[in-house]
Design a protein around this motif. Structure first.
Motif, PDB file in Angstrom:
ATOM      1  N   LYS B  91      -4.815 -10.637  11.473  1.00 16.23           N
ATOM      2  CA  LYS B  91      -5.382  -9.778  10.437  1.00 16.23           C
ATOM      3  C   LYS B  91      -6.869  -9.551  10.653  1.00 16.23           C
ATOM      4  O   LYS B  91      -7.488  -8.808   9.926  1.00 16.23           O
ATOM      5  CB  LYS B  91      -5.160 -10.414   9.063  1.00 16.23           C
ATOM      6  CG  LYS B  91      -3.730 -10.285   8.603  1.00 16.23           C
ATOM      7  CD  LYS B  91      -3.446 -11.091   7.362  1.00 16.23           C
ATOM      8  CE  LYS B  91      -1.962 -11.049   7.064  1.00 16.23           C
ATOM      9  NZ  LYS B  91      -1.425 -12.323   6.688  1.00 16.23           N
ATOM     10  N   THR B 168       1.566  -6.328   7.746  1.00 15.70           N
ATOM     11  CA  THR B 168       2.414  -5.173   7.464  1.00 15.70           C
ATOM     12  C   THR B 168       1.676  -3.841   7.563  1.00 15.70           C
ATOM     13  O   THR B 168       2.207  -2.820   7.151  1.00 15.70           O
ATOM     14  CB  THR B 168       3.016  -5.293   6.061  1.00 15.70           C
ATOM     15  OG1 THR B 168       1.952  -5.523   5.152  1.00 15.70           O
ATOM     16  CG2 THR B 168       4.023  -6.391   5.977  1.00 15.70           C
ATOM     17  N   SER B 169       0.451  -3.827   8.100  1.00 14.81           N
ATOM     18  CA  SER B 169      -0.297  -2.567   8.035  1.00 14.81           C
ATOM     19  C   SER B 169       0.348  -1.458   8.875  1.00 14.81           C
ATOM     20  O   SER B 169       0.319  -0.300   8.482  1.00 14.81           O
ATOM     21  CB  SER B 169      -1.753  -2.781   8.414  1.00 14.81           C
ATOM     22  OG  SER B 169      -1.846  -3.269   9.710  1.00 14.81           O
ATOM     23  N   ASP B 172       3.220  -0.180   6.760  1.00 18.17           N
ATOM     24  CA  ASP B 172       2.730   0.648   5.652  1.00 18.17           C
ATOM     25  C   ASP B 172       2.367   2.044   6.140  1.00 18.17           C
ATOM     26  O   ASP B 172       2.551   3.031   5.424  1.00 18.17           O
ATOM     27  CB  ASP B 172       1.484   0.013   5.018  1.00 18.17           C
ATOM     28  CG  ASP B 172       1.811  -1.308   4.346  1.00 18.17           C
ATOM     29  OD1 ASP B 172       3.003  -1.535   4.076  1.00 18.17           O
ATOM     30  OD2 ASP B 172       0.886  -2.100   4.108  1.00 18.17           O
ATOM     31  N   VAL B 483     -17.216  -5.869  -4.846  1.00 17.10           N
ATOM     32  CA  VAL B 483     -15.862  -5.391  -4.579  1.00 17.10           C
ATOM     33  C   VAL B 483     -15.070  -5.326  -5.872  1.00 17.10           C
ATOM     34  O   VAL B 483     -14.316  -4.384  -6.129  1.00 17.10           O
ATOM     35  CB  VAL B 483     -15.161  -6.316  -3.559  1.00 17.10           C
ATOM     36  CG1 VAL B 483     -13.705  -5.957  -3.427  1.00 17.10           C
ATOM     37  CG2 VAL B 483     -15.855  -6.226  -2.216  1.00 17.10           C
ATOM     38  N   MET B 486     -15.990  -2.250  -7.713  1.00 20.01           N
ATOM     39  CA  MET B 486     -15.469  -1.024  -7.122  1.00 20.01           C
ATOM     40  C   MET B 486     -13.970  -0.892  -7.284  1.00 20.01           C
ATOM     41  O   MET B 486     -13.457   0.209  -7.432  1.00 20.01           O
ATOM     42  CB  MET B 486     -15.825  -0.976  -5.636  1.00 20.01           C
ATOM     43  CG  MET B 486     -17.273  -0.638  -5.387  1.00 20.01           C
ATOM     44  SD  MET B 486     -17.555  -0.304  -3.669  1.00 20.01           S
ATOM     45  CE  MET B 486     -17.454  -1.903  -2.963  1.00 20.01           C
ATOM     46  N   THR B 487     -13.235  -2.028  -7.209  1.00 14.73           N
ATOM     47  CA  THR B 487     -11.779  -1.918  -7.174  1.00 14.73           C
ATOM     48  C   THR B 487     -11.115  -2.272  -8.498  1.00 14.73           C
ATOM     49  O   THR B 487      -9.959  -1.950  -8.691  1.00 14.73           O
ATOM     50  CB  THR B 487     -11.189  -2.831  -6.083  1.00 14.73           C
ATOM     51  OG1 THR B 487     -11.597  -4.171  -6.348  1.00 14.73           O
ATOM     52  CG2 THR B 487     -11.675  -2.432  -4.710  1.00 14.73           C
ATOM     53  N   LEU B 499     -18.153   2.024   5.276  1.00 15.79           N
ATOM     54  CA  LEU B 499     -16.751   1.813   5.610  1.00 15.79           C
ATOM     55  C   LEU B 499     -16.614   2.182   7.078  1.00 15.79           C
ATOM     56  O   LEU B 499     -17.291   3.087   7.555  1.00 15.79           O
ATOM     57  CB  LEU B 499     -15.839   2.717   4.781  1.00 15.79           C
ATOM     58  CG  LEU B 499     -15.718   2.441   3.293  1.00 15.79           C
ATOM     59  CD1 LEU B 499     -14.881   3.517   2.640  1.00 15.79           C
ATOM     60  CD2 LEU B 499     -15.095   1.083   3.015  1.00 15.79           C
ATOM     61  N   THR B 500     -15.731   1.464   7.785  1.00 13.09           N
ATOM     62  CA  THR B 500     -15.517   1.888   9.157  1.00 13.09           C
ATOM     63  C   THR B 500     -14.264   2.731   9.199  1.00 13.09           C
ATOM     64  O   THR B 500     -13.262   2.402   8.579  1.00 13.09           O
ATOM     65  CB  THR B 500     -15.341   0.699  10.115  1.00 13.09           C
ATOM     66  OG1 THR B 500     -14.474  -0.223   9.482  1.00 13.09           O
ATOM     67  CG2 THR B 500     -16.652   0.057  10.442  1.00 13.09           C
ATOM     68  N   ASP B 508      -6.539   7.898   8.675  1.00 11.56           N
ATOM     69  CA  ASP B 508      -6.821   6.525   8.254  1.00 11.56           C
ATOM     70  C   ASP B 508      -7.664   6.501   6.990  1.00 11.56           C
ATOM     71  O   ASP B 508      -7.719   5.491   6.294  1.00 11.56           O
ATOM     72  CB  ASP B 508      -7.567   5.764   9.360  1.00 11.56           C
ATOM     73  CG  ASP B 508      -6.646   5.394  10.506  1.00 11.56           C
ATOM     74  OD1 ASP B 508      -5.457   5.767  10.438  1.00 11.56           O
ATOM     75  OD2 ASP B 508      -7.104   4.751  11.458  1.00 11.56           O
ATOM     76  N   ASN B 511      -6.627   6.497   2.155  1.00  6.85           N
ATOM     77  CA  ASN B 511      -6.853   5.649   0.980  1.00  6.85           C
ATOM     78  C   ASN B 511      -8.181   5.927   0.308  1.00  6.85           C
ATOM     79  O   ASN B 511      -8.381   5.597  -0.847  1.00  6.85           O
ATOM     80  CB  ASN B 511      -6.799   4.175   1.384  1.00  6.85           C
ATOM     81  CG  ASN B 511      -5.438   3.594   1.120  1.00  6.85           C
ATOM     82  OD1 ASN B 511      -4.735   4.069   0.228  1.00  6.85           O
ATOM     83  ND2 ASN B 511      -5.054   2.581   1.890  1.00  6.85           N
ATOM     84  N   LYS B 516      -4.911   9.303  -5.156  1.00  8.45           N
ATOM     85  CA  LYS B 516      -4.130   8.107  -5.509  1.00  8.45           C
ATOM     86  C   LYS B 516      -4.477   6.921  -4.623  1.00  8.45           C
ATOM     87  O   LYS B 516      -3.863   5.869  -4.726  1.00  8.45           O
ATOM     88  CB  LYS B 516      -2.635   8.420  -5.377  1.00  8.45           C
ATOM     89  CG  LYS B 516      -2.109   9.221  -6.537  1.00  8.45           C
ATOM     90  CD  LYS B 516      -0.605   9.361  -6.426  1.00  8.45           C
ATOM     91  CE  LYS B 516      -0.103  10.398  -7.399  1.00  8.45           C
ATOM     92  NZ  LYS B 516       0.946  11.241  -6.791  1.00  8.45           N
ATOM     93  N   SER B 518      -6.198   3.660  -2.769  1.00  6.21           N
ATOM     94  CA  SER B 518      -6.694   2.420  -3.370  1.00  6.21           C
ATOM     95  C   SER B 518      -8.194   2.247  -3.165  1.00  6.21           C
ATOM     96  O   SER B 518      -8.790   1.341  -3.719  1.00  6.21           O
ATOM     97  CB  SER B 518      -5.946   1.230  -2.762  1.00  6.21           C
ATOM     98  OG  SER B 518      -6.087   1.262  -1.358  1.00  6.21           O
ATOM     99  N   LEU B 519      -8.812   3.104  -2.354  1.00  3.78           N
ATOM    100  CA  LEU B 519     -10.266   3.017  -2.165  1.00  3.78           C
ATOM    101  C   LEU B 519     -10.920   4.358  -2.464  1.00  3.78           C
ATOM    102  O   LEU B 519     -11.894   4.733  -1.852  1.00  3.78           O
ATOM    103  CB  LEU B 519     -10.593   2.613  -0.724  1.00  3.78           C
ATOM    104  CG  LEU B 519     -10.654   1.136  -0.425  1.00  3.78           C
ATOM    105  CD1 LEU B 519     -10.975   0.922   1.034  1.00  3.78           C
ATOM    106  CD2 LEU B 519     -11.683   0.435  -1.280  1.00  3.78           C
ATOM    107  N   LEU B 521     -13.086   5.461  -4.151  1.00  5.56           N
ATOM    108  CA  LEU B 521     -14.156   4.822  -4.922  1.00  5.56           C
ATOM    109  C   LEU B 521     -14.793   5.714  -5.982  1.00  5.56           C
ATOM    110  O   LEU B 521     -15.024   5.291  -7.100  1.00  5.56           O
ATOM    111  CB  LEU B 521     -15.256   4.342  -3.971  1.00  5.56           C
ATOM    112  CG  LEU B 521     -14.800   3.337  -2.924  1.00  5.56           C
ATOM    113  CD1 LEU B 521     -15.918   3.052  -1.948  1.00  5.56           C
ATOM    114  CD2 LEU B 521     -14.342   2.063  -3.586  1.00  5.56           C
TER     115      LEU B 521
END
Lengths: 323, 613
Positions: B91, B168-169, B172, B483, B486-487, B499-500, B508, B511, B516, B518-519, B521
């Protein structure tokens, strides 16, 4: 028999202490705003499902007291759990403990075998130039912060090229024969040992000197001298035995610092010991790893004190009578 | 009298000492760094490797100049080293790159233009973008001598990746409309991947590494926990069955990882000798940047990434040293100021953002004024030591999808003030800024404490915006707290973040840009937010991201992604600041070094060889 009973009593006394230490450290770590998953949350390619699965795996979805009880249950069973990355804590610790012990035992051995005689010598030669020079040197030793001294040493290693820059072994260590291996490790250990030795030597030497001076000033030493005993006998038979008690207590503390005492120096020298491992664990709130190391620290402290107390009983009849 | 003499003498001594410390011959850092940046970055590559058949085996022939065999390369990794050598559970970047050395992926990326090129697989074909036929090499082997076949590929996909084991990326990412792709074996050396509709990132996603079926199969049957522990760092080096150019020789915790040459690898040089050239690659595990620098200076490592203020001293010494500095161009990292446009209320019916501030933030003119007030040049000069480039686009400067039409602008305080006044803002006494209801414009700016670069940016942004008459409370907070803001709690005004992204695949960023996501922001929604309250530009971004992934040609995708970058530049929910430039120093004794803006320095490790220097 009496001593055995005493040891047993002391061990029983430590149990509530350990429980208290574990509760306090667990909650302090957990209540600090450090989230082991923070970095994952900011990774655009991580899905919500993955995050939830991670939370479950680490047990972060349960309330704090339950988390503590789960940890305590497995700890009592002797299972230290897994790190946030899924490695066994016991394996990680076992990788590092021998390295740290190697460093600290060498340092403790050196400081005691040099520091104590130097302290005695300084006390006997009180107020002579020898004593004064030693005082200046040890003051310097005590005044330099360990990390700063370590950095100076590292720069020295880079500029002179005489010593490797940190680490414990060279990368071709596995291809060496036994003698080469020995010298390779000695080569790597030289600088960290020098740093730790210089720093702890100063304290130890000062302590021994002060103790002995104290005793040398007392009435029974004067009496022994008046009685016409040789100076050697006065010092080694009468004065030293009485001056050594605080040193034994100190030895107990040294025992507890076997695993944790060199952390800062280890970090600067990139020494593969416990210090680096635990620092990273704390920063990432890797609870199992941090708890395991804190508990080891607490146990070492208790055991060190126990050993010191037993030694005191053996050396000092006055304490024996009380116990 | 004597005392005065002593004082004079010691002053003279001191001045002589201080004089000795002054170095005149070193030019000022900034000028030097500017010169470094201007040295043209030209990337030259040898021809692409070719597939050749020799004695019934499909080899991959490198077209780089023929080199010498032997020697080792010592590199470093910062931190605590790898956590696992299992490519399917890793990971973190360190574990992934090390397992990447041991396990080859089906395809890789061309260092030149980011095209998908063969590696472990021989080739692929697709007609409609829904069916991909992958041809494998015949006659190549795992390190235990068993052949690598279609069974391994099918097993890896169906029993590991799609079964949700490990990380699992990948799984996903390949879910399309809730459906997983179908992977089937056609013959021993041919595999078919099927998806429901064309999905252009798919070919990059199926490029992943392949596991040996005969080793992994028993483990997958024991469940997820056993799989997570498999091929961990405690596994004996001899037990690894791998396919890569290098195999593990030794792992010493917190010290080093040593890889040795795979003598039966499928890559050849032009004389048909088996690659790789190097006997060993050694990763030293160093705890921090400073130690890495010391180790490079002490000649213990051969490659080092240089950052900001480190570059100038190395550049000065380069001419009479044994290393060469390569300029890799702008990084994939992007630094930006995010503005919270969230108009919703939390579960306690309180606004996430104070309505008074919402009124400013949701005003496009307000955001434009901020953009014009920021002095990117100043940040580049003072924070990145000149080693960065101003950034105006959401895609990084090395992205193959970069919208080159967005040129950006200089700092223009006058224009910024005009925009604000036209939008109804007013200046009171002492040049303080008020909105049309008479509220003083004042807000919080967060970033993560401990990141000195972002803290420095925060100070500059604060100064720049105070020149506009705004009042900015700059608050560096702990990373995790940030974090969380933000989240989860969304209670922030502005944040300096980085962010990279991928220079190859804008998808990529789904998100981040999809409403919708998850980031997402700048207007983060929770799962309970069902009402459609998207801004007009958010709706268009959603459309772009949903449709661009379905396009099969580069040109049609480029058009859509150009539009998304233009929208982000116009609407400014994120105001981009700069991208750092990457510099790497490598010892001159290594040859066949072809730096790539996309892949870095050691991506062609099989071709790199060590020459006498």
């Amino acid at each position: 028999m009496q001593i055995l009973f005493y040891i047993l009593k002391r061990i029983l006394q430590t149990i509530p202490l350990l429980i208290l230490v574990s509760i306090i450290s667990f909650f302090i770590i957990r209540l600090s705003p450090v989230d082991p998953l923070a970095e994952l949350k900011l990774n655009p390619s991580i899905s919500k499902e993955t995050l939830k699965a991670e939370q479950q795996r680490l047990g972060l979805d349960k309330p704090l007291p339950i988390q503590y009880l789960l940890w305590a249950k497995s700890f009592v069973k002797g299972d230290l759990g897994v790190t946030t990355t899924g490695e066994k804590v016991s394996v990680k610790l076992a990788e590092r403990i021998p390295n740290t012990l190697l460093l600290t035992i060498i340092v403790i051995f050196l400081t005691w075998s040099v520091g104590v005689p130097l302290g005695i010598l300084a006390a006997i030669k009180w107020k002579t130039p020898f004593d004064r020079i030693l005082t200046v040197l040890t003051s310097i030793g005590m005044a330099i912060p360990s990390f700063f001294f370590a950095i100076l040493m590292l720069i020295f290693a880079v500029k002179s090229g005489w010593f490797p820059v940190g680490g414990l072994t060279s990368y071709n260590y596995d291809d060496m024969n036994f003698i080469q291996k020995f010298f390779d490790i000695a080569h790597h250990l030289f600088l960290p040992v020098t740093v730790l030795f210089t720093l702890s030597l100063a304290g130890l030497q000062r302590q021994m000197r002060a103790n002995l001076l104290d005793v040398l000033d007392s009435d029974y030493v004067k009496f022994a001298r008046a009685k016409g005993l040789s100076e050697n006998k006065v010092i080694f038979k009468h004065a030293l035995r009485n001056a050594v008690n605080p040193m034994i207590t100190l030895l107990g503390f040294e025992f507890s610092s076997l695993l944790s005492g060199a952390a800062l120096t280890e970090f600067v020298f990139q020494y593969p010991g416990l210090g680096r491992l635990i620092l990273e664990a704390v920063l990432k709130s890797d609870i199992n790893l941090v708890m395991a190391s804190l508990m080891i620290g607490a146990v070492m402290l208790v055991v060190g004190n126990l050993i010191a107390d037993i030694l005191l009983i053996l050396t000092d009849p006055r304490i024996r009578a009380k116990a | 009298m004597k005392r005065i003499l002593y004082i004079i003498l010691s002053i003279i001594f001191l001045t002589i000492c201080l004089k000795a410390c002054i170095k005149r011959d070193i030019p000022p850092k900034e000028r030097l760094n500017n010169r470094i940046l201007k040295t043209d970055v030209t990337f030259k590559f040898p021809q692409e490797s070719r597939n050749v058949v020799l004695g019934g085996v499909d080899y991959l022939q490198s077209q780089a100049p023929v080199g010498k065999f032997g020697g080792e390369m010592v590199v470093s990794t910062i931190g605590e080293g790898p956590k696992t050598f299992n490519p399917f559970t890793s990971k973190d970047a360190v574990s992934s790159s090390m397992s990447g050395l041991m396990f080859d992926s089906l395809f890789t990326i061309s260092p030149n233009d980011g095209k998908v090129i063969p590696k472990l697989a021989k080739s692929y074909e697709t007609k409609d973008g829904k069916k991909y036929i992958v041809h494998l090499r015949q006659g190549i082997k795992w390190s235990d001598g068993k052949p690598i076949t279609a069974d391994d590929v099918v097993f890896t996909w169906n029993k590991i990746i799609l079964a949700g084991l490990g990380n699992t990326s990948t799984r996903d990412a390949v879910v399309i409309d809730g459906k997983l792709p179908k992977v089937t074996k056609i013959d021993n050396y041919t595999v078919k991947f099927e998806i429901l509709k064309p999905f252009s990132p798919f070919i990059r996603l199926i490029s992943v590494q392949i596991a040996p079926k005969h080793i992994f199969e028993p483990v997958t049957k024991q469940g997820a926990r056993a799989f997570d522990m498999f091929y961990s760092t405690n596994t004996k080096p001899d037990n690894f069955v791998t396919s890569g150019a290098f195999r593990l020789k030794e792992y010493k915790a917190a010290q080093r990882v040593v890889f040795e040459r795979n003598s039966d690898y499928y890559m050849l040089n032009k004389k048909n000798q088996k690659l790789p050239y190097l006997d060993k690659i050694i990763y030293l595990i160093v705890g921090d940047l400073n130690n890495e620098i010391l180790k490079f200076e002490g000649h213990e490592i051969d490659v080092i990434s240089l950052r900001g203020s480190n570059v100038a001293p190395y550049k000065i010494k380069e001419a009479d040293s044994d290393y060469k500095i390569y300029n890799l161009g702008a990084d994939t990292g992007t630094m930006f100021v995010a503005i919270n446009l969230n108009p919703r209320r939390n579960s306690e019916n309180k606004f996430y953002v104070d309505p008074k501030k919402q009124y400013w933030f949701s005003d496009k003119d307000f955001r434009t004024a901020i953009d014009y007030a920021l002095d990117r040049k100043n940040m580049v000069q003072n924070i990145a030591n000149g080693l960065a480039k101003p950034l105006f686009t959401a895609e990084s400067l090395n992205s193959i999808f970069l919208n080159t039409k967005i040129k950006g602008h200089e700092r223009n305080l006058k224009k910024a003030k005009e925009v604000l006044i036209n939008a109804g803002f007013k200046y009171g006494n002492n040049k303080k800024l008020y909105d049309k209801f008479g509220n003083r414009v004042e807000f919080d700016l967060y970033t993560n404490a401990g990141n000195t670069e972002r803290e420095a940016i925060g100070v500059m942004v604060k100064q720049d915006l105070e020149d506009l008459g705004m009042r900015v409370n700059f608050k560096p907070v702990e990373f995790n707290t940030l974090v969380n803001k933000m989240t989860t709690t969304f209670d922030w005004d502005m944040i300096i973040m980085g962010l990279t992204g991928s220079p190859l695949e804008p998808h990529d960023g789904l998100n981040v840009w999809h409403s919708k996501g998850s980031l997402h922001l700048f207007n983060q929604r929770t799962e309970d937010d069902k009402k459609d309250d998207r801004f007009t530009f958010e709706k268009r971004l959603d459309e772009i991201f949903e449709s661009a992934a379905l396009q099969t040609t580069f040109a049609s995708r480029k058009k859509l992604y150009d539009e998304y970058q233009q929208i982000v530049y116009d609407e400014k929910p994120f105001i981009y600041l700069y991208s750092p430039v990457r510099m790497v120093a490598v010892r001159k004794k290594f040859r066949n070094i072809y730096p790539s803006q996309l892949l870095g320095i050691t991506y062609n490790i099989e071709e790199i060889y060590k020459d006498k220097y």
